[in-house]
Motif scaffolding. Sequence first.
Motif, short mmCIF file in Angstrom:
data_model
loop_
_atom_site.label_atom_id
_atom_site.label_comp_id
_atom_site.label_asym_id
_atom_site.label_seq_id
_atom_site.Cartn_x
_atom_site.Cartn_y
_atom_site.Cartn_z
N THR A 137 0.83 -1.20 0.00
CA THR A 137 0.00 0.00 0.00
C THR A 137 0.86 1.25 0.00
OG1 THR A 137 -1.74 -1.15 1.22
CG2 THR A 137 -1.80 1.25 1.25
N TRP A 138 1.87 1.27 0.86
CA TRP A 138 2.75 2.45 0.96
C TRP A 138 3.55 2.66 -0.32
CZ3 TRP A 138 8.32 1.76 2.28
CH2 TRP A 138 9.01 2.98 2.25
N PHE A 139 4.24 1.64 -0.78
CA PHE A 139 5.12 1.78 -1.93
C PHE A 139 4.33 2.14 -3.19
CE2 PHE A 139 8.08 0.40 -5.25
CZ PHE A 139 9.26 0.94 -4.79
N GLY A 140 3.19 1.49 -3.38
CA GLY A 140 2.36 1.80 -4.55
C GLY A 140 1.81 3.21 -4.50
N THR A 141 1.42 3.66 -3.30
CA THR A 141 0.90 5.01 -3.15
C THR A 141 1.96 6.06 -3.47
OG1 THR A 141 -0.68 4.29 -1.46
CG2 THR A 141 -0.15 6.63 -1.53
N VAL A 142 3.17 5.85 -2.96
CA VAL A 142 4.25 6.81 -3.22
C VAL A 142 4.60 6.85 -4.69
CG1 VAL A 142 6.66 7.37 -2.73
CG2 VAL A 142 5.18 6.56 -0.90
N PHE A 143 4.71 5.69 -5.32
CA PHE A 143 5.07 5.64 -6.74
C PHE A 143 4.01 6.33 -7.59
CE2 PHE A 143 5.08 3.80 -10.96
CZ PHE A 143 6.42 3.86 -11.30
N TYR A 144 2.74 5.99 -7.36
CA TYR A 144 1.67 6.56 -8.19
C TYR A 144 1.54 8.06 -7.97
CZ TYR A 144 -2.91 7.40 -10.20
OH TYR A 144 -3.95 7.92 -10.94
N THR A 145 1.57 8.50 -6.71
CA THR A 145 1.40 9.92 -6.42
C THR A 145 2.57 10.74 -6.95
OG1 THR A 145 0.17 9.38 -4.41
CG2 THR A 145 1.05 11.61 -4.58
N THR A 146 3.79 10.23 -6.81
CA THR A 146 4.98 10.99 -7.19
C THR A 146 5.22 11.01 -8.68
OG1 THR A 146 5.99 10.41 -5.06
CG2 THR A 146 7.46 11.25 -6.78
N PHE A 147 5.06 9.87 -9.34
CA PHE A 147 5.48 9.76 -10.73
C PHE A 147 4.33 9.71 -11.74
CE2 PHE A 147 8.82 7.80 -8.14
CZ PHE A 147 9.90 8.56 -8.53
N PHE A 264 11.09 7.16 -0.52
CA PHE A 264 10.87 6.21 -1.61
C PHE A 264 12.10 5.33 -1.83
CE2 PHE A 264 10.86 5.14 -6.19
CZ PHE A 264 9.67 4.42 -6.24
N CYS A 265 13.28 5.92 -1.76
CA CYS A 265 14.51 5.14 -1.90
C CYS A 265 14.65 4.13 -0.75
CB CYS A 265 15.72 6.07 -1.93
SG CYS A 265 15.85 7.06 -3.45
N GLY A 266 14.23 4.54 0.46
CA GLY A 266 14.21 3.59 1.56
C GLY A 266 13.29 2.41 1.28
N GLY A 267 12.16 2.69 0.62
CA GLY A 267 11.25 1.62 0.23
C GLY A 267 11.87 0.68 -0.78
N ILE A 268 12.65 1.22 -1.71
CA ILE A 268 13.32 0.37 -2.69
C ILE A 268 14.30 -0.58 -2.01
CG2 ILE A 268 14.95 0.39 -4.62
CD1 ILE A 268 13.65 2.95 -5.59
N ILE A 269 15.07 -0.05 -1.07
CA ILE A 269 16.04 -0.88 -0.35
C ILE A 269 15.34 -2.01 0.40
CG2 ILE A 269 17.74 -0.88 1.51
CD1 ILE A 269 18.44 2.00 0.69
N HIS A 270 14.24 -1.67 1.06
CA HIS A 270 13.50 -2.70 1.80
C HIS A 270 12.84 -3.69 0.84
CE1 HIS A 270 11.41 -4.66 4.99
NE2 HIS A 270 10.21 -4.27 4.59
N ALA A 271 12.39 -3.22 -0.32
CA ALA A 271 11.75 -4.10 -1.29
C ALA A 271 12.72 -5.17 -1.79
CB ALA A 271 11.22 -3.28 -2.47
#
Length: 280
Positions: A137-147, A264-271
């Motif tokens: 939910t978090w990662f998808g929300t950040v990606f969609y809202t930002t990009f 968002f970069c922190g999310g990538i590292i955790h992903a």
Amino acid sequence: MNRLFAALLVLSALGGGIAFSSPSAVKPIHTQAISSQRPLAFLGVSSSKVSPKSRVLLNFTPKDDNEVSDDTTPFIRPALHNSNFFRAISILYALLFAVYTSSKSPEATTNALSKIGKHLVLSSKAAAAVHMLSFGTWFGTVFYTTFVAGITMFKNLPRRTFGTLQSKLFPLYFKLCTGMIALQILTLTAMPDVLSKTSEVSLLVAFFSTLLNLLYLEPTSTQVMFDRYKLEDDGKRDSDEYKSLAKSFGKFHGISSLTNLIAFCGGIIHAVRLASSLAV
């Protein structure tokens, strides 16, 4: 399917041909009906090749909802970290760092996170499910809202409409993201294959970056934006106060965007860490 395609070709020929432009060529527009019929408005439709009969239904005109819309001065000058190049480099660096750390044996987490895990009342499977759902939910929300959503609205909405919409959207956005990251931190100890110092640090950095946006950066930049609108309405666009607010808005908006990118970069590292645990 063939009949539908043939019908579309016939309609296109009768209408004189409809040319679709690229999304980047679309300007802020609104549709205005110039006949009693209901307008058929398609974003991105070029009106140069529309037949006179179809032209009755389509009338595209640029529009802004403030009195200074004819001023070509940008409301904010994009900072370096708001450029696509900087974002791409940041994401690439985070991805490479995540791949590098995932190849090493996980380091022990801090005592604070371990103490939190001892008080977790959920079972391991339930905690893992909550963790994965909150991350998605978090990662998808950040990606969609930002990009996707943010860029599309910025390019196609009048300036003040866009600003007002963002002032309503961002508080909800940062509240949701803060809550989802908090859930991930609380449930991280229930996932031994994922639990590592890298995931812990990346999630904590994302959490505090988002919390800073929620409590200070976003409300401050929004208030400065509305103060600028008020001065514009009062005809004080050339005043020293307006110029000072313009600098403040650029500063707070830039820091807000940068902290959002850091999260968002922190999310990538955790992903990547999550993916590595699933591949085992």
